[in-house]
Design an enzyme around this catalytic site. Structure first.
Site, PDB file in Angstrom:
ATOM      1  N   MET A   1      29.220  45.080  42.124  1.00  0.00           N
ATOM      2  CA  MET A   1      29.666  45.070  43.505  1.00  0.00           C
ATOM      3  C   MET A   1      30.662  46.186  43.776  1.00  0.00           C
ATOM      4  SD  MET A   1      28.111  43.152  45.523  1.00  0.00           S
ATOM      5  CE  MET A   1      29.213  43.579  46.857  1.00  0.00           C
TER       6      MET A   1
ATOM      7  N   GLY B   1      35.979  38.738  47.238  1.00  0.00           N
ATOM      8  CA  GLY B   1      34.631  38.238  46.965  1.00  0.00           C
ATOM      9  C   GLY B   1      34.544  37.571  45.610  1.00  0.00           C
TER      10      GLY B   1
ATOM     11  N   THR C   1      34.771  34.804  42.767  1.00  0.00           N
ATOM     12  CA  THR C   1      34.577  33.359  42.760  1.00  0.00           C
ATOM     13  C   THR C   1      35.122  32.773  41.462  1.00  0.00           C
ATOM     14  OG1 THR C   1      32.348  33.569  41.804  1.00  0.00           O
ATOM     15  CG2 THR C   1      32.518  33.527  44.204  1.00  0.00           C
TER      16      THR C   1
ATOM     17  N   PRO D   1      32.853  33.361  49.283  1.00  0.00           N
ATOM     18  CA  PRO D   1      32.094  33.384  48.031  1.00  0.00           C
ATOM     19  C   PRO D   1      30.849  34.247  48.130  1.00  0.00           C
ATOM     20  CG  PRO D   1      31.702  31.342  49.203  1.00  0.00           C
ATOM     21  CD  PRO D   1      32.817  32.056  49.923  1.00  0.00           C
TER      22      PRO D   1
ATOM     23  N   HIS E   1      20.723  32.762  39.405  1.00  0.00           N
ATOM     24  CA  HIS E   1      21.333  34.086  39.355  1.00  0.00           C
ATOM     25  C   HIS E   1      21.003  34.780  38.026  1.00  0.00           C
ATOM     26  CE1 HIS E   1      23.763  32.545  42.706  1.00  0.00           C
ATOM     27  NE2 HIS E   1      24.068  33.796  42.979  1.00  0.00           N
TER      28      HIS E   1
ATOM     29  N   LYS F   1      26.014  36.255  34.964  1.00  0.00           N
ATOM     30  CA  LYS F   1      26.966  35.556  35.830  1.00  0.00           C
ATOM     31  C   LYS F   1      27.790  34.574  35.012  1.00  0.00           C
ATOM     32  CE  LYS F   1      27.409  33.164  40.273  1.00  0.00           C
ATOM     33  NZ  LYS F   1      28.459  34.110  40.701  1.00  0.00           N
TER      34      LYS F   1
END
Length: 272
Positions: free
Chosen positions: A13, A98, A100, A123, A155, A159
């Protein structure tokens, strides 16, 4: 021109945000940081993101990154996020989060900082996902207690947290619409002889694999029919586009000296 910093700049990201900021006319990337384990310290942020050198090295110090921007975008880890929040509060900077997987205690720190500076936390910053939140709220209220609700998410294999922050938020939306506490109704996975499904519970199911960006489905299972609301992310650009809108929103709040805790509903005008 709004000066933007990124915490977690070497991550997927972070690279997406770098690409979008450098392509914009009203935003300038002026700082970037990441953990030493990223292997990106002292490397140029633009080169990491594939947009060429922009003379912004990725550093390890969060406070230095905060000092050199107007709005910090955080896509890091819970502990780093808390440090970023505290630095933004001290330096009077805006913050878009962003990240989490924060604990209740860490979330309390975020909310406390919002008394002093503008903070936006979501989130999932995808515009489509936030519209999905609203659709799930509407469906929950319309269908009432006559349906069983299960939340499924999948996902990529890298993750760290489960269920995803987006899935948890979907559960919160359902619980709020039903006027119950999610902690009292959530059920995570089922194995063995579990007995009949307890009416009113909210089920969560997670899967991990490959490079799947993210998929969430809320199933409303009634008698004789069911409704499914699904959002599938096909790339991270949609998350980044939402984050950029959030940066501009927080920059406007910062410019007029307005503090507060905001979410993507505020940005998209989806509030009640």
């Amino acid at each position: 021109m709004t000066r933007v910093g990124i915490c977690g700049a070497a991550g997927q990201m972070g690279r997406t945000i770098t690409q979008l900021v450098t392509a914009s006319d009203d935003l300038e990337l002026t700082s970037a940081c990441d953990h030493s384990s990223s292997g990106a310290i002292d490397r140029d942020c633009g080169e990491i993101a594939g947009v060429g050198s922009i003379n912004v090295p990725i550093i390890e110090g969060i406070s230095d990154s905060v000092r050199n921007c107007d709005v910090l975008v955080d896509f890091s880890h819970a502990d780093s996020c808390v440090e970023a929040v505290e630095s933004c509060k001290e330096e009077n900077k805006g913050l878009v989060i962003g990240t989490t997987g924060l604990s209740d205690a860490q979330l309390a720190i975020v909310r406390s900082a919002a008394d002093a500076v503008p903070v936006l936390m979501s989130p999932n910053m995808s515009i489509g996902v936030n519209i999905t939140f609203k659709l799930v709220e509407m469906a929950t209220k319309a269908l009432g207690d006559d349906v069983d609700i299960e939340i499924f998410e999948i996902h990529h294999s890298l993750k760290n947290d489960s269920p995803s922050g987006t899935a948890v938020r979907l559960g919160e939306v359902v619980a709020d619409a039903r006027k119950v506490a999610l902690a009292d109704k959530e059920v995570h996975g089922r194995v063995g002889h579990t007995g009949r499904r307890e009416k009113g519970t909210i089920g969560f199911h997670s899967a991990r694999g490959g490079d799947i960006v993210g998929e969430h489905t809320v199933v409303f299972a009634g008698t004789g029919e069911r409704v499914e609301i699904t959002h599938r992310a096909q790339s991270r650009v949609n998350f980044g586009a939402g984050a950029i809108r959030a940066v501009r929103f927080i920059a406007r709040k910062l410019a007029v000296g307005e503090s507060g805790f905001f979410d993507m509903d505020s940005v998209l005008g989806l509030g009640a």
